[in-house]
Design a protein around this motif. Structure first.
Motif, PDB file in Angstrom:
ATOM      1  N   THR A  58       0.862   2.973 -13.457  1.00 15.76           N
ATOM      2  CA  THR A  58      -0.311   2.268 -13.734  1.00 15.76           C
ATOM      3  C   THR A  58       0.095   1.108 -14.645  1.00 15.76           C
ATOM      4  N   ARG A  85       1.751   3.516  -3.167  1.00 16.61           N
ATOM      5  CA  ARG A  85       0.619   4.188  -3.377  1.00 16.61           C
ATOM      6  C   ARG A  85       0.661   5.789  -3.206  1.00 16.61           C
ATOM      7  N   GLN A 142       0.794  -1.252   0.099  1.00 21.65           N
ATOM      8  CA  GLN A 142      -0.036   0.045  -0.003  1.00 21.65           C
ATOM      9  C   GLN A 142       0.848   1.267   0.039  1.00 21.65           C
ATOM     10  N   ASN A 192       3.137   7.685  -3.048  1.00 20.04           N
ATOM     11  CA  ASN A 192       4.133   8.440  -4.094  1.00 20.04           C
ATOM     12  C   ASN A 192       4.856   9.157  -3.123  1.00 20.04           C
ATOM     13  N   ASN A 250       4.946   3.392  -8.687  1.00 22.55           N
ATOM     14  CA  ASN A 250       3.480   3.641  -8.813  1.00 22.55           C
ATOM     15  C   ASN A 250       3.033   3.857 -10.063  1.00 22.55           C
TER      16      ASN A 250
END
Ligand SMILES: Nc1ncnc2c1ncn2[C@@H]1O[C@H](COP(=O)(O)OP(=O)(O)OP(=O)(O)O)[C@@H](O)[C@H]1O
Ligand SMILES: Nc1ncnc2c1ncn2[C@@H]1O[C@H](COP(=O)(O)OP(=O)(O)OP(=O)(O)O)[C@@H](O)[C@H]1O
Ligand SMILES: [Mg+2]
Ligand SMILES: [Mg+2]
Lengths: 269, 314, 294, 294, 269
Positions: C194, A92, A89, A94, C192
């Protein structure tokens, strides 16, 4: 000399007061599918704003710990939390950046594109990307090479590009796996100073840093994690409660060599 | 039933006693079928053997060119339509026609009964599936001014025909009507011969060279083949069983239908008078002229070189 | 002491360093000469082989007196091509346009499908077998259906050309997409990215060498596909392509013209290939070993 | 402080680390279960898609009352296959042996030729165009010659199968051989390796992913090649392969059996592909990204 | 203190008396096709039995010089001779070995095969290969990993395999491009000692060694070549005429730090 040594259990239990725990390892272990026990019973709590160096012999599991923290590999034992959540997690948000042990540059595109990749992936507009890219390339002394492809660089230059790419995203948690190993002393010291400056500017940034250079570890960090091999364990965590900014004075101070000797001793052990 | 005899020509010869003895191969123009009945009859009944011929029959196939195989010397005798032989000669392949299986060519067009097509004159606006480059289609196109007909490539499939009643298909009168009946499709058949284009069908041929060197072998071949056709006429049921061995997917009914349909095409006409397999100069000249007119041939050939009738003595 | 001085850039040893070419200390005029020399060197050997092959063929055919209807001599073929020049050009033109459409369809659908399959293992496992069926099912078996559904002529031919040339692109692209370096995938994962970003910015560029290898196979197969299409689903008459011309020449026993058509098809295939080759050079020469100058 | 403990090996995040599978701290019994589950997972989705495709086909065909001679229903096809089972099996057997020979010839000659071309740029430039010609020249154009030279039947068919399946292997192998990492080439160069050693110990292993990609394309094409070969240069009769069966079924209007033959060909192609896929796994899974478990 | 500094021109002119010159650079220059001037006017004569270290900032042309000596890239100016012949001929003697800056292991085969590759290429029988392979893997502390594939190793372990591979062929001329950069201090010192031992055993072996670590350079070498960047030039060649074997005593001696200071000064210049 105010040198304190905490063993792994107490370290995990007592985070530095006031700040929040960014990364925490609780009896973490890692066994690779081929049976190699890379890490065993690792306990560690990293609080916000720390600069933590990992030292340890080749193959003792330093990179493995980084890979578990970033979620690139799963831990097989114990509990692990990053930014208050799972490693999977955490990315995510960033807010994590890293420099791999082997520079990982895209061979088909130039340095500027390589360095600004994290921004591009976040959809930051081109103009900002170029500005930021120039800024960090300047930082690592490669501004003139903006339009050059990676294969035209020397080994040290490639590593510096990797470092620039990690710095561009102004991360909350920065993991660096031997970033300065391929660099000469002067470039290395310049980058050390730059890194400390950036880290201090923004007191929120936490750095985890793997190095083989004990001098470097002592010079940079607030705490040094000493690891032993087979199976990789955290042998000792050494606090370096010396004030920042640090400079040549610190490098030549008696405490400095004391710390170095202490850590070297722990390593030899 | 496969394989080629590379040395068969060498082994041909006439030992004393005047009786020939040769190992020869015949390439037909398709997988074994009733239309080849005479040749298989001659083999089955031992006429070739009696004549001193050690005969191998090699079935043809979609892209197996009997003319080229015979021309290359890999086989002595082959089977083709008369117009193909003229084309071959024009292109420098020195073939000589020996024996015409069909006096009346079985080739023609299959049409849906309800399409109301009784003659090529009714073909305007239809889609016609014919083999690319077929000679009869060039003739029909010219003779009936069929330039507005949509010409499609025929590759052996009848599916487009079944799907659309405005489609016309090339076919053999001995085969397609039977298949269509099995599919409960009502069809009529326009025989090319009835509309002016009638090359001899399934003509057996050899090369000029072989004819010159082994006239006696050729003679023996032609005579035995003629006997074979006579035998097939009466006894096609047993011969068809032999054919079925070569082509196991042929049903008895299909073979019977073909045999019965082909008999008049083989034995009527000039054959009545001169014997089965006979060819006349007039017929060859007519064909040559038609082909010259449609541009298939550059110039009128000398048809007397195209075929030989010296083995028809009746 | 046997010391041997080697003057700069005059060493004749095998040079593995693809980074350097003839050395940039050489003056400009010499450079131009070098380029001419290089072009000459790259054109000359194939040309010599061409002469040998064609000359040998002609000589053997003459010496052994091979009949032109069995194997026409090069001169026969040239004559046949010259005699039917305008027909031949019309046929070539028709085939080119069919092949180009078929090839473009293959490229677009092949790459797009490969990307979809690469993005999800489950889809790959479920759909990929059908792609293999598409490639393995004999065209003759489904040609009638294609003709009936899409109409004879251009449509059917393009579809057949597509069916024949599509699989190499799909297969190679898929393998290429699955070959991305793990470190780079980690990089994108940690930043991160996509799935789409990873595909577009990483996996497709990294797969380019494989994709281009697929294109190199497919481009000439699209020509074959167009010819097969004409052969089995074509419209006869004036505008028929090479497939039609070949069938006609074959039934008419015009072996020399048949060969002229066949060789035209081969030349078409080579031209397509060279175009893709150029594209490959342009895409990869700056970074991938397979296309670096040496 | 919202800290969330993650127990080991229970994290559901996307795992990019191909080095780990389900975690080796899991006990053995669980492992067996996992394998079963995995097999199920990998077999189930294609199976569902299969059901949907076939079921949909059957339903649409029934609902829209599509004529069986245009597009037979799956049930028609199964019935036709069952009715002609022994013929079908004979045809399949014939085609398999032809395709296997053609494919083996492609592999051997394709790889050997690619190695020769890779060893010398000059040879590559001179010879490669002829390889493209071999692939692009329409088989129909040269079929008569093949039949005359090699005889109708097995020989000719194997050669046609070879001609059709050979180029993907050649082309992919060549690109693969030219893609060797420069650093590794330097290593071999400096250790004074001969050209042959470099090829065998470095360039071929490094090219394996490309070679295998070529095999994956070629294996099913060899089936197509065998069928085309039978169609063009086959001999009929009892031992005819699928190509012959398709020709006959087509002229006989046995569309359902035609499809049964076509689908048998497709199944053959898939079986060939799966075999090559296994080979690929076995060769590459330990070191190349494209075949690592994940 | 007997420290001598010779500038590049005189060094090239006056090789150490008695022994033969193995490598000689005479006004050598290298311009890459993209116009980068990587090396300029380099003069150097390496005599047999020397241990020569190269130091210099990242991107100054050290690897380029190595590449020219091994014939991987051609020099564009001046004259260059290796083992008395051209670089391209020299490698045919099978007497050169090297460690690249980036470990170059064949990913499809295990450590033993990787390490014994040079022997295999020379057609040495399998039994000898295995023995020698075990010997050198033991040397770098990786004997237990003989059957492991490279990708299961840590960064430092991969580098050690590269080193083992170079040592296996008992070369006359050994070129090492930053071999110890990725190693921790202890492994590094062990390998330094091993390297010196092997070098001394066989007085014929000549070592050219690139490092960023000035301590390492001083500790190991008979001469240190100091390079400056843009365009890469040999700034200074420092003699270290200290006796071998060297050990901890030398490391802590005053001369040692003097040399270090001298070279660091030359670098900063
Ligand atoms: N994918 C893998 N499979 C099996 N074992 C592995 C794998 N990756 C690493 N290891 C093993 O795990 C141990 C620790 O490796 P790791 O990369 O964490 O070491 P490290 O501390 O980073 O060393 P270095 O300083 O040399 O980079 C080593 O013994 C290594 O062989
Ligand atoms: N292939 C190439 N094409 C163009 N320029 C190159 C190429 N390789 C290296 N260079 C340039 O040459 C210079 C010297 O490179 P080199 O690799 O020799 O440095 P180095 O001294 O080994 O540095 P490091 O210590 O960082 O490895 C650098 O400026 C680099 O950008
Ligand atoms: Mg590591
Ligand atoms: Mg370097």
């Amino acid at each position: 000399m105010s040198m304190t040594t905490t063993n792994e259990l107490t370290t995990a239990a007592i985070p530095a007061s006031g700040s929040s725990v960014l990364v925490s390892l609780n009896q973490v272990g890692k066994v690779y599918p081929n049976g190699t026990v890379a890490v065993q019973n690792a306990n560690l709590a990293v609080t916000e704003g720390e600069f933590l160096c990992f030292v340890g012999p080749s193959g003792c599991g330093k990179s493995t710990i980084f890979n578990m923290i970033t979620g690139l590999t799963s831990h097989t034992e114990g509990g692990l939390s990053v930014l208050g959540t799972t490693p999977f997690q955490a990315r995510r948000h960033n807010e994590i950046a890293f420099v791999f042990q082997e520079h990982t540059l895209l061979p088909w595109t130039n340095l500027l594109e390589n360095v600004t990749l994290p921004l591009k992936l976040r959809g930051i507009p081109r103009k900002t990307r170029i500005e930021e890219g120039q800024r960090v390339l300047e930082l690592v002394g490669l501004k003139d090479y903006m339009k050059v492809l990676p294969r035209q660089l020397s080994g040290g230059m490639k590593m510096r590009v990797s470092i620039a790419r990690a710095l561009i995203s102004r991360p909350k948690l920065l993991l660096m796996d031997e970033p300065f190993g391929a660099l000469d002393e002067i470039t290395r010291q310049t980058l050390q100073d730059e890194l400390l400056r950036i880290w201090q500017q923004d007191k929120q940034m936490t750095v985890l840093f793997i190095t083989h250079n004990v001098f470097e570890a002592v010079f940079l960090s607030t705490r040094v994690v000493v690891m032993t091999p087979r199976p990789g364990k955290i042998a000792q965590v050494v606090d370096i409660p010396q004030p920042f900014p640090r400079n040549e004075t610190f490098r030549t101070a008696h405490e400095f060599s004391d710390y170095v000797r202490l850590i070297s001793g722990a390593l030899q052990h | 039933a496969c394989g080629n005899n590379n040395n068969s020509a060498v082994s041909a010869g006439t030992p004393e006693g005047g009786k020939v003895s040769a190992k020869v191969t015949t390439v037909t123009n398709w997988f074994a079928q009733a239309e080849h009945g005479g040749v298989y009859a001659a083999l089955e009944e031992g006429f070739y053997k009696d004549a001193g011929l050690d005969m191998t029959i090699t079935p043809g196939g979609p892209q197996i060119s009997a003319t080229q195989i015979v021309a290359s010397g890999k086989a002595e005798f082959g089977m083709a339509q008369a117009d193909e032989i003229l084309l071959a000669r024009q292109n420098g392949i020195p073939l000589v026609a020996l024996f015409a299986s069909f006096q009346t060519n079985p080739q023609g067009l299959v049409v849906h009964k309800d399409a109301g097509i009784a003659s090529p004159d009714n073909l305007h606006g239809k889609s016609v599936y014919v083999s690319s480059g077929a000679g009869y289609w060039e003739y029909l196109k010219k003779a009936y001014s069929l330039s507005d007909v949509k010409q499609m490539a025929y590759t052996g499939s009848a599916a487009p025909f079944l799907a659309d009643s405005n489609v016309v298909l090339q076919g053999y009168v001995t085969s397609e009507p039977f298949e269509m009946k099995n599919q409960n499709v009502d069809v009529d058949f326009l025989l090319n011969a009835d509309f002016g284009y009638n090359p001899y069908g399934n003509v057996l041929f050899t090369t000029e060279d072989y004819l010159k060197k082994h006239g006696d072998v050729v003679k023996a071949f032609v005579e035995a083949t003629a006997k074979g056709f006579e035998a097939y006429k009466t006894d096609y049921k047993t011969i068809n069983e032999a054919i079925q061995k070569e082509s196991p997917d042929m049903t008895t009914e299909k073979l019977t239908y073909a045999s019965e349909t082909m008999m008049p095409l083989v034995f009527d006409g000039d054959a009545k008078e001169h014997g089965v397999g006979y060819m006349s100069k007039e017929r060859w000249e007519t064909l040559a002229k038609q082909m010259t007119d449609t541009g298939l041939l550059d110039k009128m050939p000398d048809v007397s070189e195209v075929y030989t009738d010296e083995y028809f003595t009746k | 002491m046997a010391k041997q001085w080697v003057p700069a850039a005059a060493d004749s040893g095998r040079r593995l360093d693809t980074k350097t070419n003839s050395g940039s200390s050489v003056r400009n005029s010499q450079k131009t000469e070098n380029i001419l020399l290089k072009t000459f060197r790259s054109v000359f050997p194939p040309f010599v082989v061409f002469l040998i092959v064609v000359g040998g063929w002609e000589l053997v055919a003459r010496a052994a007196d091979i009949k032109p209807y069995l194997l026409p001599k090069p001169t026969d073929i040239v004559k046949a091509a010259a005699d039917n020049w305008s027909n031949l050009m019309v046929s070539v033109g028709t085939t080119v346009s069919e092949a180009v459409f078929g090839f473009l369809a293959s490229v677009v659908l092949g790459v797009v499908l490969a990307v979809l399959l690469a993005m999800n293992k489950m889809i790959e496992k479920s759909v990929y077998p059908y792609a293999i069926i598409l490639q393995t099912i004999p065209i003759v078996a489904i040609a009638p259906i294609i003709v009936i559904w899409f109409g004879a002529g251009l449509n059917a031919i393009v579809i057949i050309s597509f069916l024949i040339s599509f699989f190499p692109i799909l297969s190679n692209t898929l393998i290429g997409l699955n070959s991305t370096d793990q470190n780079m995938k980690n990089l994108f994962y940690l930043y991160n990215a996509t799935k789409l970003q990873t595909i577009i910015r990483l996996r497709i560029p990294a797969a380019l060498p494989y994709i281009v290898a697929g294109l190199k196979i497919s481009c000439s197969m699209s020509v074959i596909g167009a010819i097969v299409g004409e052969y089995i689903a074509g419209i006869g008459g004036g505008k028929g392509g090479l497939g039609y011309a070949i069938t006609v020449a074959s039934t008419r026993l015009q072996t020399a013209y048949l060969f002229a058509c066949g060789l035209s098809a081969a030349v078409l295939g080579i031209v397509f290939f060279l175009l893709i080759n150029q594209l490959s050079k342009w895409l990869l020469s700056s970074w991938h070993e397979s296309e670096m100058r040496n």
